[in-house]
Design a protein around this motif. Structure first.
Motif, PDB file in Angstrom:
ATOM      1  N   UNK A   1       0.835  -1.207   0.000  1.00 43.05           N
ATOM      2  CA  UNK A   1       0.000   0.000   0.000  1.00 43.05           C
ATOM      3  C   UNK A   1       0.862   1.246   0.000  1.00 43.05           C
ATOM      4  N   UNK A   2       1.892   1.259   0.800  1.00 46.21           N
ATOM      5  CA  UNK A   2       2.773   2.428   0.854  1.00 46.21           C
ATOM      6  C   UNK A   2       3.384   2.724  -0.520  1.00 46.21           C
ATOM      7  N   UNK A   3       3.728   1.678  -1.253  1.00 43.00           N
ATOM      8  CA  UNK A   3       4.351   1.846  -2.575  1.00 43.00           C
ATOM      9  C   UNK A   3       3.364   2.357  -3.621  1.00 43.00           C
ATOM     10  N   UNK A   4       2.075   2.271  -3.333  1.00 43.62           N
ATOM     11  CA  UNK A   4       1.075   2.613  -4.353  1.00 43.62           C
ATOM     12  C   UNK A   4       0.279   3.880  -4.055  1.00 43.62           C
ATOM     13  N   UNK A   5       0.622   4.603  -3.016  1.00 41.92           N
ATOM     14  CA  UNK A   5      -0.094   5.854  -2.748  1.00 41.92           C
ATOM     15  C   UNK A   5       0.410   6.950  -3.690  1.00 41.92           C
ATOM     16  N   UNK A   6      -0.393   7.978  -3.870  1.00 44.07           N
ATOM     17  CA  UNK A   6       0.034   9.117  -4.680  1.00 44.07           C
ATOM     18  C   UNK A   6      -0.855   9.451  -5.852  1.00 44.07           C
ATOM     19  N   UNK A   7      -1.868   8.626  -6.137  1.00 45.27           N
ATOM     20  CA  UNK A   7      -2.732   8.897  -7.291  1.00 45.27           C
ATOM     21  C   UNK A   7      -3.469  10.223  -7.151  1.00 45.27           C
ATOM     22  N   UNK A   8      -3.937  10.534  -5.949  1.00 41.44           N
ATOM     23  CA  UNK A   8      -4.689  11.770  -5.736  1.00 41.44           C
ATOM     24  C   UNK A   8      -3.851  12.993  -6.082  1.00 41.44           C
TER      25      UNK A   8
END
Length: 375
Positions: free
Chosen positions: A357-364
């Motif tokens: 999950x940490x590696x995949x945040x940032x879309x917003x």
């Protein structure tokens, strides 16, 4: 057309987001929150297609108007857009409505598709899919979840595509940093090892109850069924041979004396997951897998049934071995017993999930960067 809460004012500046149901709402929520912060002088209108989404969120104050989406007829579309005249339209994941999109383009209103995911089996990529392919031309930009979606859109001529990932990762990341403390869970769990089983169906409960009824007393179990009708809850409770209590019964009870709690209400599951040592997510023996990211964010192993294909994060976490798949009662017992007895295995498995999950945040942030350029 559905009555609106209040008359629109010509001076109002609106941003419109459309979601299908609750799952897509959760994807859109991080963007709605950022829009509130970044554009305090704009009003937000949120539309739903599904009654199950609208009925739960119709009084939510995240938006100034929460409505059903009027049917995609030319007359309805014109009335809706005449009323709000949004400066921006945001559609989440799969929501592609031809008349709305064509009218947005005709009026030069930017339209975004966010957290989208495409597959070669969809009509857009078929020889006979020209009409729906035409609808895609109305989007100003696509924010997609995976490389395959980028490739498919580019194969039909769309270059306005960003690989941003899924905004749900941002949503669950917010949950991790919130206040997840629950007094009744502190009193119930104490220092015991705890399994939290969320969004369960009868097929899941058959496996879980079989294990519970032979479990040692130093393990606590939380069952949060998908359906909480009294008759179903009573049937579930009567099948359990241990000291069990429903959430609706906990007042003035010494909760430490109970081994099983059934959550017969909604709205608490995400916080309850924070108390899990192991989580089980239901639906993959029945109608479709529920949200595995919500327990995974807390860095605990997740157990699911066998029918998880088509759920991208589940497929990836199964491959990484953060989500463990069971096919029957014996399989569940083998997996769960190892998690209880092998602390190293428990910790390694849970860490896979939190790291993912940490590696995949940032879309917003990517979506907001684009919005800031068009508003």
């Amino acid at each position: 057309m559905q009555l609106l809460r209040s008359g629109n004012q010509t001076s109002d500046s609106w941003i419109w987001m459309h979601v299908a149901s609750l799952g897509e709402y959760e994807q859109g929520l991080p963007i709605l929150k950022q829009l509130r912060t970044s554009y305090p002088n704009h009003k937000l209108v949120l539309t739903f297609f599904s009654p199950s989404g609208y009925e739960v969120k119709k009084n939510n104050d995240i938006a100034d108007q929460v409505l059903y989406l009027p049917m995609d007829t030319l007359g309805n579309v014109r009335k809706f857009l005449d009323y709000f005249n949004p400066e921006l339209a945001i559609f989440i994941k799969y929501e592609i409505w031809p008349n709305y999109l064509r009218q947005l383009k005709k009026r030069n209103i930017p339209a975004l598709l966010v957290s989208a995911i495409f597959s070669k089996d969809q009509v857009f990529f078929k020889p006979w899919g020209g009409f729906m392919r035409g609808s895609l031309k109305s989007f100003s930009h696509f924010f997609v979840q995976d490389d395959k979606s980028v490739e498919l859109l580019q194969s039909i001529g769309h270059k306005n595509v960003s690989l941003s990932g899924d905004t749900r990762f941002d949503r669950v990341s917010e949950i991790l940093h919130g206040n997840n403390q629950l007094d009744f869970m502190d009193a119930f769990k104490q220092d015991a090892f705890c399994l939290v089983a969320g969004s369960t169906w009868p097929e899941d409960e058959d496996i879980l109850v079989d294990y519970i009824n032979t479990a040692t007393e130093n393990i606590k179990f939380i069952l949060a069924p998908h359906a909480i009708k009294p008759a179903k809850i009573e049937k579930l409770k009567s099948s359990i041979g241990k000291q069990a209590i429903c959430y609706s019964e906990i007042e003035n009870k010494k909760l430490s004396e109970y081994q099983v709690m059934i959550i017969d209400t909604i709205g608490l599951l995400i916080k309850i997951y924070s108390y899990a040592d192991v989580s089980y997510v239901g639906g993959a023996f029945a109608t479709g897998l529920h949200n595995t990211l919500e327990p995974a964010i807390f860095g605990v192993p997740v157990i699911i049934g066998p029918d998880y294909f088509g759920f991208k994060e589940a497929e990836e976490l199964v491959a990484k071995k953060g989500i463990l798949v069971v096919k029957d009662k014996a399989g569940f017992k083998s997996v769960f017993d190892r998690l209880v007895s092998d602390a190293g295995f428990l910790d390694r498995t849970g860490k896979i999930n939190s790291d993912y999950i940490r590696e995949n945040i940032g879309a917003t942030a990517q979506v907001m960067d684009f919005i800031n350029q068009v508003l």
